[in-house]
Enzyme design. Structure first.
Site, PDB file in Angstrom:
ATOM      1  N   ALA A   1      -4.317   7.551  -4.322  1.00 62.18           N
ATOM      2  CA  ALA A   1      -2.946   7.113  -4.614  1.00 62.18           C
ATOM      3  C   ALA A   1      -3.019   5.663  -5.083  1.00 62.18           C
ATOM      4  O   ALA A   1      -3.282   4.759  -4.296  1.00 62.18           O
ATOM      5  CB  ALA A   1      -2.072   7.249  -3.373  1.00 62.18           C
TER       6      ALA A   1
ATOM      7  N   GLY B   1       0.814  -1.205   0.000  1.00 61.87           N
ATOM      8  CA  GLY B   1       0.000   0.000   0.000  1.00 61.87           C
ATOM      9  C   GLY B   1       0.844   1.249   0.000  1.00 61.87           C
ATOM     10  O   GLY B   1       2.022   1.229  -0.369  1.00 61.87           O
ATOM     11  N   ASN B   2       0.247   2.348   0.411  1.00 61.17           N
ATOM     12  CA  ASN B   2       0.957   3.625   0.478  1.00 61.17           C
ATOM     13  C   ASN B   2       0.413   4.428   1.649  1.00 61.17           C
ATOM     14  O   ASN B   2      -0.482   3.974   2.360  1.00 61.17           O
ATOM     15  CB  ASN B   2       0.852   4.390  -0.846  1.00 61.17           C
ATOM     16  CG  ASN B   2      -0.594   4.584  -1.273  1.00 61.17           C
ATOM     17  OD1 ASN B   2      -1.370   5.251  -0.607  1.00 61.17           O
ATOM     18  ND2 ASN B   2      -0.969   3.953  -2.409  1.00 61.17           N
ATOM     19  N   ARG B   3       0.928   5.628   1.840  1.00 60.50           N
ATOM     20  CA  ARG B   3       0.611   6.415   3.036  1.00 60.50           C
ATOM     21  C   ARG B   3      -0.593   7.349   2.857  1.00 60.50           C
ATOM     22  O   ARG B   3      -0.864   8.169   3.727  1.00 60.50           O
ATOM     23  CB  ARG B   3       1.839   7.232   3.453  1.00 60.50           C
ATOM     24  CG  ARG B   3       3.055   6.394   3.779  1.00 60.50           C
ATOM     25  CD  ARG B   3       4.233   7.276   4.193  1.00 60.50           C
ATOM     26  NE  ARG B   3       5.445   6.517   4.357  1.00 60.50           N
ATOM     27  CZ  ARG B   3       5.785   5.865   5.468  1.00 60.50           C
ATOM     28  NH1 ARG B   3       4.971   5.887   6.520  1.00 60.50           N
ATOM     29  NH2 ARG B   3       6.917   5.200   5.533  1.00 60.50           N
TER      30      ARG B   3
END
Length: 398
Positions: free
Chosen positions: A275, A208-210
């Protein structure tokens, strides 16, 4: 949207009347002029002093009181209103409004006003589900009254069920939505994506991402306040529910692609604030991967760029979250994805990254024009982006 608006807030005899003070306070903080009316029953639960303290305005509780600003004519308050809100609304008050009875100041104001009316019920589950109450609700909805339906949870009676007053943010969202009907995006349908996608490694882990979704949620709220029909597609649970006309929850890029393509068949604008993962695991494990004392090697494959599958006449806006070569990378993404404009931000700059309420963005359009915005709240950034969307619509009409 609420600034300088006159909101008449009717408080009736429900145990939830105390929540009306929080609603009045938040509306006042947002710049609205809040005129509170208390029924006789409401004053068994709350005091006029409380509402006067949070609004800075006199409180109306007697239809024949001669000392107030609106005492010359008891329908003057109805005529001054931009919107009339009854929250909490009891079964009794809903029945009276449905029958056109003007026996107290709240009912009189509702009957006399030409402003939009919003009702947020609060009552015992049995009263809410009663056939007469539901028929009254449907009758009022048919007349154009907007309802913010009660939530499900623990009730003052000690039981549980539907009947709790809707959350204050949801009531405010309904007010904003009603007031925005004449906004500069009224009649436009906008799809907004938010959050970060998650690509499974196994049933427990993911890539995943932030992304916190804050920019997408700010865009959704701003678009709503300007009259747009908002379809939010998100990987993260959003704040409140009243902001969105259509809300879809997804997780992976594949799910996001499916939802976006389906939603964009009949909309005007797509804003890709989510994102999106560039890679996914080629073959996610069926069961949780256990430690073996050695390395874990994952084969990653690129996710497809589904933006190229969208209708050509759709206004498409993207985001470029970068840590270096901001403008160069953003221009490359703008061209590759055939966007109308892109919003580039350096997430390594303090205050411009993930999980914060501010952002510093450079907007680059397909003609090569750039607009550098200073550090500002994400809500302000959202309005700047939507200002450009409005200009695009105007340019297409010429």
């Amino acid at each position: 949207m609420l600034a300088n608006k006159t909101i008449v807030l009717g408080i009736t005899g429900s145990i939830a009347a105390y929540k009306g003070a929080d609603l009045a306070s938040k509306l006042t903080q947002a710049g609205a002029k809040v005129e509170v009316i208390l029924t006789e029953a409401a004053m068994k639960f709350v005091s006029p002093v409380t509402f006067r303290a949070v609004t800075g305005r006199p409180v109306v509780y007697n239809m024949f009181e001669l000392s107030g600003e609106f005492s010359v004519e008891h329908v003057a308050l109805a005529e001054a209103a931009d919107v009339v809100v009854v929250a909490p609304a009891t079964a009794d008050i809903i029945a009276k409004i449905a029958a056109g009875i003007a026996s107290d100041m709240v009912c009189t104001t509702v009957v006399a006003t030409k402003a939009p009316i919003i009702i947020a019920p609060a009552m015992h589950t049995g009263m809410w589900e009663n056939k007469a109450t539901q028929e009254n609700v449907q009758l009022l909805k048919a007349r154009g009254v907007v309802f913010v339906d009660p939530g499900v949870g623990h009730l003052a009676s000690g039981g549980a069920g539907q009947g709790r007053l809707a959350e204050v943010p949801d009531i405010i969202a309904a007010i904003n939505r009603v007031l925005s009907r004449s906004g500069d995006l009224a009649g436009k349908r906008i799809v907004i994506t938010a959050g970060g996608t998650r690509e499974p490694i196994d049933p427990v882990r993911y890539i995943g991402n932030r992304s916190s979704g804050k920019m997408g949620f700010a865009l959704a709220a701003a678009a709503r306040d300007r009259g747009a029909y908002v379809n939010l597609i998100t990987t993260i649970d959003p704040p409140g529910t009243g902001i969105y006309n259509d809300l879809r929850k997804v997780e992976t890029v594949g799910q996001l692609r499916e939802s976006v393509l389906e939603a964009c068949n009949s909309v005007d604008v797509l804003i890709m604030a989510a994102a999106v993962s560039d890679y996914r695991v080629a073959e996610p494990a069926v069961n949780k991967i256990k430690k073996t004392g050695g390395k874990l090697l994952l084969e990653l494959v690129e996710n497809e760029d589904f933006l190229l599958e969208l209708p050509e006449n759709l206004i498409k806006i993207g985001f470029a979250a970068e840590t270096q070569d901001l403008i160069t990378n953003a221009r490359r993404k703008l061209a590759a994805k055939h966007l109308d404009f892109i919003c580039a931000n350096d997430v390594s700059v303090p205050g411009s990254g993930f999980a914060v309420d501010t952002n510093q963005v450079t907007i680059i359009d397909m003609k090569g024009n750039t607009e550098e915005l200073p550090l500002m709240s994400k809500r302000d950034v959202a309005d700047k982006i939507l200002d450009k969307v409005v200009r695009l619509f105007k340019d297409r009409v010429k």
